[in-house]
Write an enzyme that holds these catalytic residues in place. Structure first.
Site, PDB file in Angstrom:
ATOM      1  CD  GLU A 185      -1.888   1.699   2.858  1.00  0.00           C
ATOM      2  OE1 GLU A 185      -1.132   2.867   3.170  1.00  0.00           O
ATOM      3  OE2 GLU A 185      -1.997   0.883   3.698  1.00  0.00           O
ATOM      4  CD  GLU A 218       7.449   4.566   1.526  1.00  0.00           C
ATOM      5  OE1 GLU A 218       6.409   4.545   2.697  1.00  0.00           O
ATOM      6  OE2 GLU A 218       7.864   5.664   1.405  1.00  0.00           O
TER       7      GLU A 218
END
Length: 1033
Positions: A104, A177
């Site tokens: 995501e 991330e």
């Protein structure tokens, strides 16, 4: 964002965004257009499957499917300008590496059409979006945005589609991330290798919250056979097992149109959406079988038990009572819409409010502090579940709690529920269907997500009126209908889990040790060449993060797309009961009346002030007049949509050292119930009860527990409140009411064996607050309701007591300030008699304070606050733009991308405090250095006109956020800020230039220029420990 998305949990998350006359709701052009679609009609590769009007929600649903790919599509047509898009994928991980969560994050880091780094965050500043985010739930991932601007909608849709279906998924983005091995100082290969990564730190922060630990284990153990047995957000000890290849493979399977559900909402034309989605994404794919369906959980033949450990709560009222226990039951498949609706209602009857059987049996048993986490109905998994229990108990009481739960179930089966309680719940649904919010589209996509994710019919889910009618019919035909459900799902259900959790003093040490072992495993298998590559990759990532980005590929609105003027809200001012000011705002409120009142704290003795938040919390829950606390709760549920009281500290718009202090009373009701609601307020003001010591103790424990549980999610706010404490006279009051001081005070009260001394303070506070001496009121209602509303408000004000003698303010320096006259049509109403009494302290001197709250968390929450200027000062607009510019162009990169914190940035509050903050941050002292560098960057003027324009767009997106009819005129009523003042501020925002911004940075942010405060919530810190200028708490 990971949150085990809880949208479907609540009874109903729907509240309308705008309103229409029910008879003519179809005449809105959005509904008219939608009703003209025919079943089988082909539009841009999609086929219309169903067209359904849902008049009670003023909308028409169009269900479609994409021919080539099988992608599902739901369009909700409604005459609402705040249009929303979302795309949802069923994501079913089979391990706890956090792959859907890291994916995501990573898909938003660049795509084929928009290859620049982090287009998602960059679009926040190139758009007038009213919402942009992404969510990872247990079994789906959702990407929603909303905006009121058609061009903006197309821009954002293009970016979202390309991100979801054609992401770059670069290895360096995965490292940034997700997780990576990197030297503690990336520039120095002699420093040790450590784990870094945004999601890695986010999840370490998430599991500092004991409620989250409990909820996660509850789902994992109750549904152990498939994807619900793992942590979709990622377990910090498993995240480093995820490889880049696995991430790309997960995307290929799960992010395919055949596994996608598209949703659009609002008044923009459907055809345009379908055309863009087909041409930019779907026509590049063919149908596949994604094999992501979640099988039904195999039912157990006997109950199970499980015990887990967590960190100890440093704010627990009783150190020996930190155990949590719950009993949870697997319920029906959530795609059975009516059964789910019934079980949701049943759950509310069992646990909500002081009249519910489990509240009486558990909370009033004096065993614990509050219900266990995840209490009640949870409809976010394929099969719903119900959970009930207690937190804050002694470990020896686990068995007692289990026995009480079993006994209560038996009693409910025997006695059932009072008819009045069922009616109160159905009344609540009626209010929720009529109440209007500004984010109906977002509420809607959240509400249907879980059911639709498992092939349930989202249209059936929206037919709330049909479900209510069917429910009433079942009850009429079979009065024991609900008792039979209790017997079926609770008494006779062997799929039952007893979960208990107790603290371990060395929990965080053990977690750190496990992380160190994991790190050692990873480092030990590296060859010298791989270690060298790790060092070089770290340098490469930093170079990439520091490199100026070419964002010309991204679409953007222009500042010229922003409306130059705002529309003014008409207000009427009147005086009731001779001298009490009342503001009336006629709005299309759909049959609901909204009442508010503010009462001044100016005469309240200083020693009572710390107890004002507690007073606010309990005053509507202790009983009043002829009603005990149970009867009062029942009447409030039957006759209102809620009655709340909260502290009210409002800074002056033109002077930093002046502020209004008071208490805000808020409530809403259906117009037919207005006399009953105002009668309840009269009784609360005139005859509140303070006798129920045991009930008061229950409320105190619940409040203390909620405050303690809230710290991991709101640590940056607590840090900022503390950092600003000594910068303005209102700062001390903010810390007292809303800061860590209040958390600690409530802990102390909850610890008291004799609570009477605190209880005795409440009638004293009542004497100063609940009278008509220093009150002002406001009413928002439909024009035809205004005459009745004014009569009821007049009666209420005439009926509440006045002080027998005039009380002088405790602090002698009071300014009487009249707000600007407000325009009404072409007239101007002179409001010079409507004054706000502001406290000022002429001798106040701001001073620096540095505080470290020692908490056993593995991450930090950091705040640095600087005293600047009030709202109406010319510099305020420039500082507001500067905060946004610094966040987007410097702080996001340095704190999140390089530093690995989950969040960070700068904001300017209405009180003139400029705040730097970070959230779930692995760093602390170095983050303060980053704030300093941000100020130097701003002073150097290393930003272009495009950067300033983007900051303006982001600020105007907030300034022009939609306002619900219930909230129109509230800026004026609460803050004294008129539409004309807002228009002047708007013009100042438009006028901000590069020179202004550099001047602001030099004038306020440069070292030594302004008084500042610093605060950290987090673990032991050797640098701070050695520095005597820090206060350690």
């Amino acid at each position: 964002m990971w949150g085990r998305y809880r949208a479907a949990r609540r009874l109903l998350l729907l509240s309308l965004s705008r309103t229409w006359n029910q008879k003519s709701w179809r005449s809105g052009s959005a509904n008219e257009r939608a009703l003209q679609y025919k079943i089988g009609e082909q539009i841009h590769g999609f086929t219309v499957n169903q067209v359904t009007a849902v008049p009670e929600l003023f909308l028409t649903v169009v269900k479609l499917s994409h021919e080539n790919t099988g992608a599902k599509y739901l369009h909700v047509a409604r005459e609402d300008s705040n249009n929303l898009f979302s795309v949802q994928f069923r994501t079913t991980p089979m391990d706890s590496t956090g792959v859907p969560h890291i994916l995501e994050h990573t898909v938003l880091c660049g795509s084929q059409k928009y290859p620049c780094r982090d287009p998602f965050f960059k679009m926040l500043n190139r758009s007038l979006s009213t919402f942009m985010n992404a969510f990872t739930a247990s079994d789906y991932t959702l990407y929603p945005f909303s905006t009121q601007n058609p061009k903006d909608f197309q821009n954002l849709l293009s970016v979202y589609l390309d991100a979801a279906f054609f992401p770059c998924l670069r290895q360096l983005d995965f490292w940034q991330e997700g997780w990576r091995l990197e030297h503690e100082n990336p520039a120095d290969p002699q420093t040790p290798l450590v784990f870094k990564g945004i999601v890695f730190n986010e999840m370490k922060g998430a599991f500092t919250d004991n409620e989250k630990i409990f909820s996660q284990h509850l789902q994992n153990k109750l549904l152990p056979d498939h994807t619900y047995a793992v942590i979709s957000g990622g377990d910090p000890l498993s995240i480093p097992d995820l490889t880049w290849e696995q991430l790309k493979q997960f995307h290929a399977i799960h992010y395919h149109p055949s596994n996608a559900r598209f949703f659009t909402y609002g008044n923009f034309p459907l055809e345009q959406h379908l055309k863009q989605i087909h041409e930019e994404a779907l026509n590049k794919f063919h149908r596949i079988e994604p094999y992501t369906a979640i099988p039904k959980q195999q039912l157990w033949d006997k109950p199970r038990e499980h015990h887990v450990k967590c960190g100890s709560d440093s704010f627990a009222a009783d150190r020996t009572k930190q155990t949590t226990v719950s009993v949870s039951f697997l319920l029906a498949d959530i795609t059975d819409t009516f059964e789910t609706f019934t079980l949701n209602l049943l759950s509310s009857l069992l646990v909500v409010g002081p009249n519910s059987p489990f509240y009486k049996a558990l909370l009033e048993a004096n065993l614990g502090t509050d219900f266990s986490p995840d209490v009640g109905f949870n409809g976010c998994t394929r099969e719903a579940y119900f959970s009930v229990g207690l937190q804050g108990i002694a470990e020896r009481d686990i068995e007692t709690v289990k026995q009480i739960i079993g006994r209560t179930i038996d009693e409910v089966i025997e006695k059932g529920f009072e008819e009045e309680r069922i009616e109160a719940l159905l009344h609540k649904i009626e209010i929720q269907m009529k109440h209007q919010s500004t984010s109906f589209g977002l509420a809607l996509t959240s509400y249907i997500a879980s059911c639709w994710n498992h092939e349930g019919d989202p249209v059936e889910l929206l037919k709330i009126a049909d479900n209510v009618s069917q429910f009433r019919q079942y009850l009429k035909e079979n009065p024991t209908f609900l008792q039979e459900k209790v017997k079926q799902y609770f008494k006779d259900n062997p799929h039952r889990l007893t979960l208990s959790m107790s603290p371990d003093e060395s929990y965080y040490e053990k977690q750190a040790k496990l992380e160190a072992e994991k790190l050692k495993q990873k480092v030990n298998v590296l060859s010298e060449e791989e270690k060298k590559q790790t060092y070089e990759k770290g340098l490469e990532l930093i170079a990439l993060q520091s490199k100026p980005q070419d964002t010309s590929c991204l679409p953007a609105l222009k500042v010229s797309d922003i409306e130059p003027t705002i529309s003014f809200t008409e207000l009427e001012m009147a005086f009731a009961a001779d001298e009490i000011p009342v503001q009336y705002c006629a709005q299309p409120t759909n049959g609901i009346v909204y009442f508010r009142a503010v009462s001044s704290l100016n005469t309240l003795p200083e020693e009572l002030k710390p107890y004002v938040p507690l007073f606010c919390n309990v005053i509507t829950k202790m009983g009043c007049g002829a009603l005990g606390y149970r009867e009062q709760a029942q009447q409030m549920e039957l006759k209102t949509g809620g009655m709340s009281v909260s502290p009210h500290i409002i800074p002056d718009d033109s002077h930093l050292d002046a502020y209004e202090q008071g208490v805000l009373f808020s409530s809403l009701c259906l117009d037919r119930n207005l006399p009953d609601m105002m009668h309840l307020w009269s009784e609360i003001f005139n005859n509140p009860h303070f006798e129920e010591e045991e009930h008061f103790r229950v409320l105190v424990k619940m409040t203390a527990q909620e405050l303690s549980n809230g710290i991991p999610d709101s640590g940056h706010l607590y840090a900022s409140v503390r950092a600003s404490k000594t910068l303005t006279p209102a700062g001390e009051l903010q810390e007292m009411f809303n800061g860590m001081d209040q958390v600690k005070l409530m802990k102390r009260i909850a610890e008291m064996s004799d609570i009477k001394p605190v209880l005795r303070k409440l009638p004293r506070i009542k004497k100063y607050l609940l009278n008509s001496d220093n009150v002002r009121c406001s009413v928002n209602a439909a024009p035809q309701q205004m005459s009745q509303a004014s009569r009821e408000v007049e009666n209420f004000l005439k009926g509440i007591t006045r002080s027998k003698k005039e009380r002088k303010p405790v602090r002698p320096h009071v300014i009487e300030k009249s707000p600007e006259p407000m325009p009404v049509g072409r007239e101007r109403v002179n409001c010079s008699q409507i004054t706000r009494k502001l406290i000022t302290e002429p001798t106040f001197k701001p001073c620096q304070m540095k505080t470290h709250f020692l908490l056993p968390f593995p991450v930090n929450y950091v705040g640095e606050c600087i005293r600047t200027v009030p709202y109406t000062a010319p510099d305020y607009a420039s500082l507001r733009i500067l905060a946004r510019l610094m966040t987007a162009k410097f702080l996001h990169r340095e704190i999140r991308e390089k530093g690995g914190a989950y969040g960070g940035g700068a904001t300017l509050s209405s009180n003139g405090i400029f705040t730097f903050y970070s959230y779930r941050d692995p760093n602390s002292v170095s983050t303060f250095s980053t704030f300093e560098k941000a100020a130097e960057w701003a002073q150097s003027g290393e930003f272009a006109k495009q950067d300033i324009d983007e900051a303006k767009l982001a600020v105007f997106a907030a300034v022009d956020a939609p306002i619900a009819p219930s909230d129109k005129g509230m800026n004026y009523f609460l803050h004294g800020i008129s539409d004309e003042m807002k228009q002047r501020h708007r013009e100042q925002l438009f006028a901000v230039s590069s020179d202004h911004l550099i001047d602001m940075a030099k004038k306020y942010l440069a070292g030594g220029k302004s008084t500042r405060g610093l605060a950290v919530l987090g673990p032991e810190n050797p640098h701070i420990a050695k520095d005597p200028s820090w206060v350690k708490r």
